[in-house]
Design a protein around this motif. Structure first.
Motif, PDB file in Angstrom:
ATOM      1  N   ARG A  76      41.061  -3.723-105.457  1.00 59.58           N
ATOM      2  CA  ARG A  76      40.463  -4.332-104.452  1.00 59.58           C
ATOM      3  C   ARG A  76      40.041  -3.112-103.459  1.00 59.58           C
ATOM      4  NH1 ARG A  76      40.533  -9.637-101.062  1.00 59.58           N
ATOM      5  NH2 ARG A  76      39.939  -8.866 -98.976  1.00 59.58           N
ATOM      6  N   PRO A 104      38.642 -21.762 -95.253  1.00 61.95           N
ATOM      7  CA  PRO A 104      37.803 -21.755 -96.334  1.00 61.95           C
ATOM      8  C   PRO A 104      37.764 -20.676 -97.088  1.00 61.95           C
ATOM      9  CG  PRO A 104      36.370 -21.764 -94.506  1.00 61.95           C
ATOM     10  CD  PRO A 104      37.933 -21.748 -94.167  1.00 61.95           C
ATOM     11  N   PHE A 105      37.757 -19.385 -96.667  1.00 62.89           N
ATOM     12  CA  PHE A 105      37.915 -18.126 -97.447  1.00 62.89           C
ATOM     13  C   PHE A 105      39.178 -17.598 -97.707  1.00 62.89           C
ATOM     14  CE2 PHE A 105      34.338 -18.144 -94.412  1.00 62.89           C
ATOM     15  CZ  PHE A 105      33.273 -17.759 -95.524  1.00 62.89           C
ATOM     16  N   ARG A 151      47.706 -21.101-107.896  1.00 67.41           N
ATOM     17  CA  ARG A 151      48.711 -20.062-108.163  1.00 67.41           C
ATOM     18  C   ARG A 151      49.706 -20.448-109.109  1.00 67.41           C
ATOM     19  NH1 ARG A 151      45.242 -17.596-105.451  1.00 67.41           N
ATOM     20  NH2 ARG A 151      45.501 -16.510-103.430  1.00 67.41           N
ATOM     21  N   THR A 156      29.110 -20.307-104.130  1.00 59.48           N
ATOM     22  CA  THR A 156      29.763 -20.774-102.992  1.00 59.48           C
ATOM     23  C   THR A 156      28.953 -20.547-101.819  1.00 59.48           C
ATOM     24  OG1 THR A 156      30.360 -18.217-102.990  1.00 59.48           O
ATOM     25  CG2 THR A 156      32.149 -19.846-103.689  1.00 59.48           C
ATOM     26  N   HIS A 165      44.392 -11.729-101.101  1.00 60.12           N
ATOM     27  CA  HIS A 165      43.167 -12.171-102.087  1.00 60.12           C
ATOM     28  C   HIS A 165      41.977 -12.979-100.988  1.00 60.12           C
ATOM     29  CE1 HIS A 165      44.635 -11.336-106.172  1.00 60.12           C
ATOM     30  NE2 HIS A 165      45.777 -11.739-105.414  1.00 60.12           N
ATOM     31  N   HIS A 212      46.050  -5.279-108.460  1.00 59.67           N
ATOM     32  CA  HIS A 212      45.025  -5.903-107.491  1.00 59.67           C
ATOM     33  C   HIS A 212      44.595  -5.163-106.404  1.00 59.67           C
ATOM     34  CE1 HIS A 212      44.075  -8.394-103.919  1.00 59.67           C
ATOM     35  NE2 HIS A 212      43.086  -8.900-104.630  1.00 59.67           N
ATOM     36  N   MET A 232      40.121 -11.656-108.622  1.00 64.36           N
ATOM     37  CA  MET A 232      40.954 -12.759-108.325  1.00 64.36           C
ATOM     38  C   MET A 232      42.084 -13.058-109.542  1.00 64.36           C
ATOM     39  SD  MET A 232      38.818 -15.619-106.556  1.00 64.36           S
ATOM     40  CE  MET A 232      38.802 -17.177-107.442  1.00 64.36           C
ATOM     41  N   ASN A 252      48.185 -14.904-108.939  1.00 67.29           N
ATOM     42  CA  ASN A 252      46.717 -15.268-108.864  1.00 67.29           C
ATOM     43  C   ASN A 252      46.276 -15.376-110.345  1.00 67.29           C
ATOM     44  OD1 ASN A 252      46.188 -15.086-106.210  1.00 67.29           O
ATOM     45  ND2 ASN A 252      44.359 -14.645-106.766  1.00 67.29           N
ATOM     46  N   CYS A 296      38.899 -13.733 -99.213  1.00 68.89           N
ATOM     47  CA  CYS A 296      37.524 -13.319 -99.710  1.00 68.89           C
ATOM     48  C   CYS A 296      36.945 -12.229 -99.078  1.00 68.89           C
ATOM     49  CB  CYS A 296      36.407 -14.733 -99.256  1.00 68.89           C
ATOM     50  SG  CYS A 296      34.967 -14.282 -99.844  1.00 68.89           S
ATOM     51  N   ILE A 297      36.696 -11.350 -99.898  1.00 69.74           N
ATOM     52  CA  ILE A 297      36.025 -10.021 -99.486  1.00 69.74           C
ATOM     53  C   ILE A 297      34.594 -10.108 -99.092  1.00 69.74           C
ATOM     54  CG2 ILE A 297      35.075  -9.147-101.824  1.00 69.74           C
ATOM     55  CD1 ILE A 297      36.777  -6.462-101.413  1.00 69.74           C
ATOM     56  N   ILE A 351      42.941 -23.819-103.942  1.00 63.59           N
ATOM     57  CA  ILE A 351      43.509 -22.158-104.322  1.00 63.59           C
ATOM     58  C   ILE A 351      44.750 -22.304-105.319  1.00 63.59           C
ATOM     59  CG2 ILE A 351      43.547 -19.883-103.785  1.00 63.59           C
ATOM     60  CD1 ILE A 351      42.152 -20.409-101.145  1.00 63.59           C
ATOM     61  N   TRP A 373      44.650 -18.812-111.834  1.00 66.63           N
ATOM     62  CA  TRP A 373      43.197 -19.105-112.321  1.00 66.63           C
ATOM     63  C   TRP A 373      42.773 -19.234-113.825  1.00 66.63           C
ATOM     64  CZ3 TRP A 373      39.535 -20.946-108.808  1.00 66.63           C
ATOM     65  CH2 TRP A 373      39.954 -21.005-107.578  1.00 66.63           C
TER      66      TRP A 373
HETATM   67  C1  HEM Z   1      30.558 -19.658 -98.365  1.00 65.86           C
HETATM   68  C2  HEM Z   1      30.992 -18.467 -99.133  1.00 65.86           C
HETATM   69  C3  HEM Z   1      32.355 -18.230 -99.723  1.00 65.86           C
HETATM   70  C4  HEM Z   1      33.420 -18.999 -99.737  1.00 65.86           C
HETATM   71  C5  HEM Z   1      33.732 -20.221 -98.985  1.00 65.86           C
HETATM   72  C6  HEM Z   1      34.206 -18.045-100.509  1.00 65.86           C
HETATM   73  C7  HEM Z   1      35.772 -18.564-100.624  1.00 65.86           C
HETATM   74  C8  HEM Z   1      36.555 -17.613-101.329  1.00 65.86           C
HETATM   75  C9  HEM Z   1      38.059 -17.991-101.290  1.00 65.86           C
HETATM   76  C10 HEM Z   1      38.656 -19.318-100.945  1.00 65.86           C
HETATM   77  C11 HEM Z   1      38.616 -16.705-102.221  1.00 65.86           C
HETATM   78  C12 HEM Z   1      40.242 -16.709-102.527  1.00 65.86           C
HETATM   79  C13 HEM Z   1      40.664 -17.078-103.717  1.00 65.86           C
HETATM   80  C14 HEM Z   1      42.055 -16.814-104.037  1.00 65.86           C
HETATM   81  O1  HEM Z   1      42.953 -16.520-103.049  1.00 65.86           O
HETATM   82  O2  HEM Z   1      42.380 -17.013-105.077  1.00 65.86           O
HETATM   83  C15 HEM Z   1      37.546 -15.804-102.290  1.00 65.86           C
HETATM   84  C16 HEM Z   1      37.880 -14.843-102.966  1.00 65.86           C
HETATM   85  C17 HEM Z   1      36.710 -13.786-103.222  1.00 65.86           C
HETATM   86  N1  HEM Z   1      35.456 -13.815-102.787  1.00 65.86           N
HETATM   87 FE1  HEM Z   1      34.398 -15.495-101.911  1.00 65.86          FE
HETATM   88  N2  HEM Z   1      33.789 -16.929-101.005  1.00 65.86           N
HETATM   89  C18 HEM Z   1      32.424 -16.871-100.590  1.00 65.86           C
HETATM   90  C19 HEM Z   1      31.508 -15.998-100.651  1.00 65.86           C
HETATM   91  C20 HEM Z   1      31.665 -14.870-101.279  1.00 65.86           C
HETATM   92  C21 HEM Z   1      30.604 -13.756-101.466  1.00 65.86           C
HETATM   93  C22 HEM Z   1      29.209 -13.817-100.771  1.00 65.86           C
HETATM   94  C23 HEM Z   1      31.217 -12.616-102.126  1.00 65.86           C
HETATM   95  C24 HEM Z   1      30.659 -11.582-102.475  1.00 65.86           C
HETATM   96  C25 HEM Z   1      29.643 -10.845-102.008  1.00 65.86           C
HETATM   97  C26 HEM Z   1      32.654 -13.102-102.663  1.00 65.86           C
HETATM   98  C27 HEM Z   1      33.525 -12.284-103.292  1.00 65.86           C
HETATM   99  C28 HEM Z   1      35.047 -12.890-103.386  1.00 65.86           C
HETATM  100  C29 HEM Z   1      35.667 -11.872-104.352  1.00 65.86           C
HETATM  101  C30 HEM Z   1      35.392 -10.769-104.867  1.00 65.86           C
HETATM  102  C31 HEM Z   1      37.116 -12.807-103.973  1.00 65.86           C
HETATM  103  C32 HEM Z   1      38.314 -12.040-104.766  1.00 65.86           C
HETATM  104  C33 HEM Z   1      39.049 -11.387-103.763  1.00 65.86           C
HETATM  105  C34 HEM Z   1      40.209 -10.959-104.242  1.00 65.86           C
HETATM  106  O3  HEM Z   1      41.103 -11.551-105.169  1.00 65.86           O
HETATM  107  O4  HEM Z   1      41.236 -10.149-103.583  1.00 65.86           O
HETATM  108  N3  HEM Z   1      32.780 -14.365-102.146  1.00 65.86           N
HETATM  109  N4  HEM Z   1      36.414 -16.427-101.887  1.00 65.86           N
END
Ligand code: HEM
Length: 442
Positions: free
Chosen positions: A104, A382-383, A322, A258, A388, A100, A93, A76, A390-391, A320, A80
């Motif tokens: 996490r 989408p998450f 890598r 986001t 990794h 990680h 991330m 990751n 989305c937390i 995403i 990134w």
């Molecule tokens: C519609 C809203 C959101 C979308 C679509 C979204 C999308 C994503 C995606 C696709 C990833 C994965 C990235 C990867 O695999 O490299 C991610 C990771 C993450 N997101 Fe979100 N996100 C959103 C909202 C949020 C919110 C509200 C927070 C915090 C309150 C957040 C915190 C994080 C964090 C900390 C990571 C890294 C997780 C890790 O690497 O273990 N995101 N997000």
């Protein structure tokens, strides 16, 4: 070492522009570029973006393989680093594997149920107050308004500052500069460049957060930053001040842009489809009066459908990235060690393999009797997924529901222009022109 041109020569690619490769194509017409490449080459091809070849994978199966990473092949941090490394160097991330997992686990503490409930109680009344200030009967840009709102809300819920604190304004400007520097063509801090403004904003923000840690760690405040200062994993480990500052800086970025983008798509769709707006208004009215409670979140299934469909049509994270640490093969295609790869979640979510009429807004496709998203585990992602994922998934859903209730209790929303809305997809989608809307009383 990056994979050499020769090692990638068997992977097809679309026409290039001198120097910039496909960078401008991708910024101008992301979906068109990928659709044409998919029609010509199939599910795997390469693009030259920001000076490097990146191999695109556009099937749900490949997205699953890359994101769940069963062979521990993909970094990751290296994926990134080009875009985010200079402003978010130690964010979650940008960490890999055991390191990680350790970080996490600590961050997870700030997302447990009691913490989430306290964020809701901080967020909902503030949302009401902020929305009460929006103009009625007068055209305004929804996208700039929601960006401002989510940043102010972030200053309050994430940092415990009053939403109208002058400091919120400065912090917000610095976040905007950090994010603007992630996709600029110049990747060195030369004078007067966005890249330099981004690195300077980063230094100011991290310094500011660092200075707050001691006070917050010893206090009892319930905002996100205070929770992170006190967060520990199961063995009682917590972060030092620099780690907290780095994580928090990253988290504010990951959280606000986001969600603001997802809400913009949702409001655009509700303005285009007033029958859905009415259905959500009825759902919201049935929740009754009084403060928003965690139980109400479970009583908004139609809002869930609409939000899911908005994220499918215009996902805030389109792809995403890598980096392959070792060579591997996908469907007989050798991918050399050092290749930059991308899981193209936006393209999977527009694929006719998984969705009927994939460009249409049709929230019912997620209903139990159709369940198109269940055609593959990664047909709707989408998450992201895997380690990794989305937390903040539940946090953002909570925010979207609190916003929908506050909005539709007061107003109905209509587009102020006719004509197609064009989305700038990279780095985080926004409508060109800011999506002018007008509000009328509910
Ligand atoms: C519609 C809203 C959101 C979308 C679509 C979204 C999308 C994503 C995606 C696709 C990833 C994965 C990235 C990867 O695999 O490299 C991610 C990771 C993450 N997101 Fe979100 N996100 C959103 C909202 C949020 C919110 C509200 C927070 C915090 C309150 C957040 C915190 C994080 C964090 C900390 C990571 C890294 C997780 C890790 O690497 O273990 N995101 N997000």
């Amino acid at each position: 070492m990056p994979a050499t041109d020769a090692a990638l020569s068997h992977i097809p690619f679309p026409p290039q522009q001198p120097l910039v490769g496909n960078t401008l194509h991708s910024l101008r017409d992301f979906t068109g570029l990928h659709r044409r490449a998919m029609a010509e080459f199939g599910d795997v091809y390469r693009l030259r973006l920001m000076g490097k070849w990146r191999v695109a994978f556009t099937s749900a199966e490949a997205v699953e393989y890359i994101l769940t990473d069963p062979d521990k092949l993909f970094s990751n941090a290296q994926g990134w680093a080009d875009a985010l490394g200079h402003v978010f160097p130690n964010g979650l991330m940008l960490r890999d594997f055991d390191d990680h997992r350790l970080h996490r686990r600590i961050m997870q503490a700030a997302f447990r149920k009691p913490a989430m409930d306290s964020y809701l109680s901080l967020m909902a009344p503030e949302l009401d107050d902020l929305l009460a200030e929006w103009p009625v009967g007068r055209r305004f840009g929804f996208y700039p308004a929601i960006k401002d709102l989510t940043l102010r809300l972030g200053a309050h819920v994430f940092m415990g500052l009053p939403a109208d604190a002058p400091e919120a304004e400065t912090l917000n400007r610095d976040f905007i500069d950090e994010i603007a520097s992630t996709i600029t063509v110049v990747r060195k801090p030369l004078p007067f460049t966005k890249f330099r403004r981004g690195t300077q904003a980063h230094a100011r923000l991290v310094g500011r957060f660092h200075a707050l840690v001691e006070d917050r760690r010893n206090g009892t405040a319930e905002d996100f930053f205070s929770q992170m200062c006190r967060a520990t994993d199961d063995e009682g480990r917590h972060w030092d001040a620099q780690e907290i500052a780095d994580h928090f800086n990253f988290l504010m970025m990951a959280a606000h842009d986001t969600t603001a983008s997802g809400l913009t798509t949702m409001v655009w769709a509700l303005a285009e489809h007033p029958e859905w707006q009415e259905r959500l208004a009825v759902e919201v009215a049935a929740l009754g009066d009084g403060p928003m409670t965690p139980e109400m979140l479970g009583a908004m299934p139609l809002t869930d459908l609409v939000f899911k469909e908005a994220l499918r049509l215009v996902p805030p994270v389109s792809l995403i990235p890598r980096r392959a640490l070792r060579a591997f093969e996908w469907n007989g295609i050798p991918i050399p060690a050092g290749s930059y790869v991308s899981a193209q979640i936006a393209m999977v979510m527009r694929s006719p393999k998984h969705y009927t009429d994939p460009d249409a807004f049709d929230p019912e496709r997620f209903s139990d009797n159709r369940a198109e998203d269940r055609s593959h585990r990664f047909a709707w992602a989408p998450f992201g997924g895997g380690a990794h994922k989305c937390i903040g998934l539940h946090f953002s859903t909570m925010q979207v529901k609190a916003f929908t209730r506050a909005l539709l209790t007061r107003y109905r929303v209509a587009r102020a222009d006719t004509g197609e809305v064009v989305w700038k997809r990279i780095p985080i989608p926004q409508p060109r022109g800011g999506l002018p809307v007008t509000l009328s009383p509910a």
